[in-house]
Enzyme design. Structure first.
Site, PDB file in Angstrom:
ATOM      1  N   ARG A 130     -11.140   4.250  41.103  1.00 39.29           N
ATOM      2  CA  ARG A 130     -11.303   5.485  41.858  1.00 39.29           C
ATOM      3  C   ARG A 130     -11.529   6.715  40.973  1.00 39.29           C
ATOM      4  NH1 ARG A 130      -8.899   2.035  44.808  1.00 39.29           N
ATOM      5  NH2 ARG A 130      -7.926   1.569  42.833  1.00 39.29           N
ATOM      6  N   THR A 131     -10.676   6.871  39.968  1.00 40.93           N
ATOM      7  CA  THR A 131     -10.738   8.108  39.185  1.00 40.93           C
ATOM      8  C   THR A 131     -12.073   8.192  38.440  1.00 40.93           C
ATOM      9  OG1 THR A 131      -8.355   7.993  38.959  1.00 40.93           O
ATOM     10  CG2 THR A 131      -9.495   9.506  37.481  1.00 40.93           C
ATOM     11  N   LYS A 156     -12.843   0.413  14.999  1.00 36.69           N
ATOM     12  CA  LYS A 156     -12.982   0.452  13.540  1.00 36.69           C
ATOM     13  C   LYS A 156     -11.878   1.277  12.889  1.00 36.69           C
ATOM     14  CE  LYS A 156     -18.009   0.670  14.136  1.00 36.69           C
ATOM     15  NZ  LYS A 156     -19.120   1.633  14.027  1.00 36.69           N
ATOM     16  N   ARG A 195      -8.876   9.265  30.233  1.00 42.86           N
ATOM     17  CA  ARG A 195      -7.687   8.483  30.595  1.00 42.86           C
ATOM     18  C   ARG A 195      -7.305   7.660  29.377  1.00 42.86           C
ATOM     19  NH1 ARG A 195      -6.898   4.984  35.988  1.00 42.86           N
ATOM     20  NH2 ARG A 195      -6.441   7.094  36.701  1.00 42.86           N
ATOM     21  N   HIS A 205      -0.892  12.783  35.945  1.00 45.12           N
ATOM     22  CA  HIS A 205      -2.212  12.517  36.533  1.00 45.12           C
ATOM     23  C   HIS A 205      -2.511  13.690  37.482  1.00 45.12           C
ATOM     24  CE1 HIS A 205      -5.630  10.444  37.952  1.00 45.12           C
ATOM     25  NE2 HIS A 205      -5.090   9.352  38.461  1.00 45.12           N
TER      26      HIS A 205
HETATM   27  C1  NCD Z   1      -3.204   5.694  39.890  1.00 49.06           C
HETATM   28  C2  NCD Z   1      -3.172   5.733  38.366  1.00 49.06           C
HETATM   29  O1  NCD Z   1      -4.096   5.304  37.704  1.00 49.06           O
HETATM   30  O2  NCD Z   1      -2.168   6.198  37.865  1.00 49.06           O
HETATM   31  N1  NCD Z   1      -4.460   5.333  40.394  1.00 49.06           N
HETATM   32  C3  NCD Z   1      -5.425   6.262  40.600  1.00 49.06           C
HETATM   33  O3  NCD Z   1      -5.795   6.995  39.712  1.00 49.06           O
HETATM   34  N2  NCD Z   1      -5.912   6.377  41.840  1.00 49.06           N
HETATM   35  C4  NCD Z   1      -2.133   4.867  40.453  1.00 49.06           C
HETATM   36  C5  NCD Z   1      -1.958   3.450  39.971  1.00 49.06           C
HETATM   37  O4  NCD Z   1      -2.675   2.976  39.083  1.00 49.06           O
HETATM   38  O5  NCD Z   1      -1.056   2.801  40.473  1.00 49.06           O
END
Ligand code: NCD
Length: 304
Positions: free
Chosen positions: A56-57, A85, A106, A134
């Protein structure tokens, strides 16, 4: 324009900033629905660095960038970059900042977002730093709550089932702690209760907090916010296996409440699929708001 160059934590998302972002997200949503062409980020390049799994993100940031007419560049796992590396995160960010106008990252290490932002010449967005924060998910969650309930104050919310390790829960509680009269309950196994520092912080911000073991009989709350047990963050996988099947919202529990059911997803064990058809199960709609909310954020962070 927003008063920060980089978004690392929900601490930065004050009610004024959230209101500005949501006004813009609402316009973005209308533009998406009317299929208008939006050229806000013409000529901009958005770098998407995802060193931890994401659906999703990553895809909603990419969709948001493309809907604003920006280009995107990608690095999707550590093994496809020069990390393999032995290159440092700091060096990689300095390089990517030269290739792009904004970086979204991320990373599995808590605190990595701040380190990266500190060596980036371009704006930076934390798309999840380990079990820490997040903030863009918190914006989407709050946008969903405001759309359905019309407010972000005076809310009774129950969170589960891994308040210890869920960065989504950490960031949403931080964001909502800046609004008056909110009451939070945390449910789940005692091993996964919120970190004491988080409870102290929320209490100091004026939120009334309660921690309960297990799942309560009644879900009479305004919002029930659940997230999967964060399997990848358990030092002892036996604790994950012991609890995973015990914490699941079912049709009977959810049909007995008017509470909005939210989940940042992915759904693993925490919600029975029979719940999906209930009117208060809004987690798929919540996921769809990822695009307009991230469009608003990208546009405003780039001052457009
Ligand atoms: C969340 C995350 O990555 O922290 N997911 C997301 O970004 N929609 C929640 C999860 O992974 O459980």
């Amino acid at each position: 324009m927003l008063p920060f160059k980089s978004l690392i934590s929900s601490h930065q998302l004050t009610p004024d900033i959230v209101a500005t972002l949501f006004q813009s997200a609402q316009k973005m949503q209308s533009a998406i629905e009317s299929k208008g062409r939006i050229k806000t980020l013409d000529n901009a390049i958005v770098a998407l660095l995802f060193f931890e799994p994401s659906s999703r993100t990553m895809l909603s940031f990419q969709s948001a960038a493309q809907r604003l007419n920006a280009g995107t560049i990608f690095a999707q796992n550590a093994s496809s970059t020069s990390f393999e590396k032995g290159e440092s995160l700091e060096d990689l960010i300095r390089i990517v900042a030269g290739y792009s106008d904004i970086i979204v990252m991320r990373h599995a290490r808590p605190g990595s977002a701040q380190i990266a932002a500190d060596c980036s010449d371009v704006p930076f967005i934390n798309a999840g730093d380990g079990g820490n924060e997040h903030p863009t998910q918190a914006l989407i969650d709050a946008f969903t709550i405001e759309k359905h309930l019309g407010r972000l104050h005076n809310l009774k919310i129950i969170f589960g089932f891994d308040s210890l390790q869920s960065r989504s829960i950490h960031s949403l509680t931080r964001l909502l702690s800046q609004y008056p009269n909110n009451e939070f309950t945390f449910m789940g196994p005692s091993e996964l209760a919120p970190p004491p520092a988080m409870l102290n912080e929320l209490t100091a911000a004026g939120v009334s907090c309660k921690v309960i073991e297990g799942l309560p009989e009644s879900l009479e709350y305004d919002v029930v916010y659940v997230n999967r047990l964060q399997e990848e963050r358990f030092a002892d996988k036996r604790i994950f296996e012991k609890h995973r099947a015990l914490f699941r919202l079912n049709h009977e529990q959810v049909s007995a409440t008017k509470a909005l059911i939210l989940d940042p997803l992915p759904r693993i064990d925490e919600i029975d699929i029979a719940v999906d058809s209930l009117p208060n199960a809004v987690y798929f709609q919540q996921a769809s708001y990822g695009v307009p909310v991230r469009m608003a954020l990208l546009a405003l962070m780039l001052g457009r």
